[in-house]
Design a protein around this motif. Sequence first.
Motif, PDB file in Angstrom:
ATOM      1  N   ALA A  23       0.842  -1.208   0.000  1.00 51.26           N
ATOM      2  CA  ALA A  23       0.000   0.000   0.000  1.00 51.26           C
ATOM      3  C   ALA A  23       0.875   1.255   0.000  1.00 51.26           C
ATOM      4  O   ALA A  23       0.562   2.249   0.668  1.00 51.26           O
ATOM      5  N   ARG A  26      -0.204   4.938  -0.227  1.00 45.61           N
ATOM      6  CA  ARG A  26      -0.880   5.586   0.896  1.00 45.61           C
ATOM      7  C   ARG A  26      -0.023   5.684   2.148  1.00 45.61           C
ATOM      8  O   ARG A  26      -0.232   6.570   2.972  1.00 45.61           O
ATOM      9  N   TYR A  27       0.925   4.758   2.302  1.00 48.51           N
ATOM     10  CA  TYR A  27       1.696   4.707   3.544  1.00 48.51           C
ATOM     11  C   TYR A  27       3.196   4.762   3.310  1.00 48.51           C
ATOM     12  O   TYR A  27       3.713   4.212   2.334  1.00 48.51           O
ATOM     13  N   GLN A 284      -4.341  -5.835   2.823  1.00 47.83           N
ATOM     14  CA  GLN A 284      -3.946  -4.591   2.154  1.00 47.83           C
ATOM     15  C   GLN A 284      -5.147  -3.678   1.973  1.00 47.83           C
ATOM     16  O   GLN A 284      -5.076  -2.461   2.199  1.00 47.83           O
ATOM     17  N   GLU A 288      -5.687   0.051   3.453  1.00 45.60           N
ATOM     18  CA  GLU A 288      -5.915   1.177   2.540  1.00 45.60           C
ATOM     19  C   GLU A 288      -7.215   1.898   2.868  1.00 45.60           C
ATOM     20  O   GLU A 288      -7.303   3.129   2.738  1.00 45.60           O
ATOM     21  N   ASP A 292      -7.916   5.937   3.576  1.00 51.10           N
ATOM     22  CA  ASP A 292      -8.974   6.731   2.940  1.00 51.10           C
ATOM     23  C   ASP A 292      -9.851   7.413   3.990  1.00 51.10           C
ATOM     24  O   ASP A 292     -10.278   8.551   3.803  1.00 51.10           O
TER      25      ASP A 292
END
Length: 333
Positions: A23, A26-27, A284, A288, A292
């Motif tokens: 991910a 996002r991370y 995952q 995620e 969000d």
Amino acid sequence: MLKIGLLGTGHLGKIHLKCIRLAKARYDLIGFYDADPDTARHVAEEFHLKAYDSPEALIAASEVVDVVTPTPTHHAMVKLALEGGCHVFVEKPLTRTLEEAKELIELSRKTGKIVQVGHVERFNPALLALGDLKVKPYFIEAHRLAMFNPRGVDVSVVLDLMIHDLDIILKLADDEVTDVRASGVAVVSDTPDIVNARIEFKGGAVANLTASRISLKNMRKVRLFQPDAYISLDLLEKKSEIVRLFEMDAQLPEDGQQFPLETPKGPRIIHVDQPDSGPVNAIQLELESLADSITQGKPAAVSIEDGYRALDLAHRITEAVEANQQRLPDAEV
């Protein structure tokens, strides 16, 4: 990207580590903490990742903390993370006790930080494949059987395995639980290894669940019965099947198979669909979804309140098992 730190790098923790890296949009995985020095050294070398000296140091450097430590430590770790100003992902069950869970709910609300609980089956392709299908079951049957694994016996099979299905049925039934009956037995550990529970809801729906961690094969199936459909979910094989009965002149879904059927009420059409949501990495996906929620202001997919409700029902089942055992006569061995 959100800076995320990982607490706990045991078997499941390593899986989370890999999924966080998947991910990467996002991370930013800044490092981890593990209480075992040897484990920490091996993980740092294998994954080329910084090992922090304490949970507090990791939390201070993070915006999000992923808690994958043993259940008895969840309360302390999540509390530290929230007090340190971090959002939290915590593996199921939320905590060991309801009192611990209530404290974390209050702290989450006070700090304004999101806590998402790792009920990963919410992201199983078999469940996701239902999409927008209206689900209002009158009867639910769930079987979750597993071969024995010494890992996880620090809690009963209710908190170890059945709690997955408790979260699912609470989500699908979306109703107040009015009665719980259960029986169980400890076979190879100090807590129940096999449990069967019957749960009744205010609206009349009934759920019958069985969980075992000493079976000869693995099984994770949920069956839903409602007036207009029979829904079968194979969470192990990640497959779903929806069987519905239609009038002869009804407009049928484009996908699936159709079969004529003579009934006492006249001819009908059976429609069988096996929807496919496609392959997903559930861990995952849940990680995620937390990102969000943080960045887009969306509600957590599995909120801390959801985690509490599943835990509360798990404790009611455990209490019912204990009460039932007290009524049984002593067995002679």
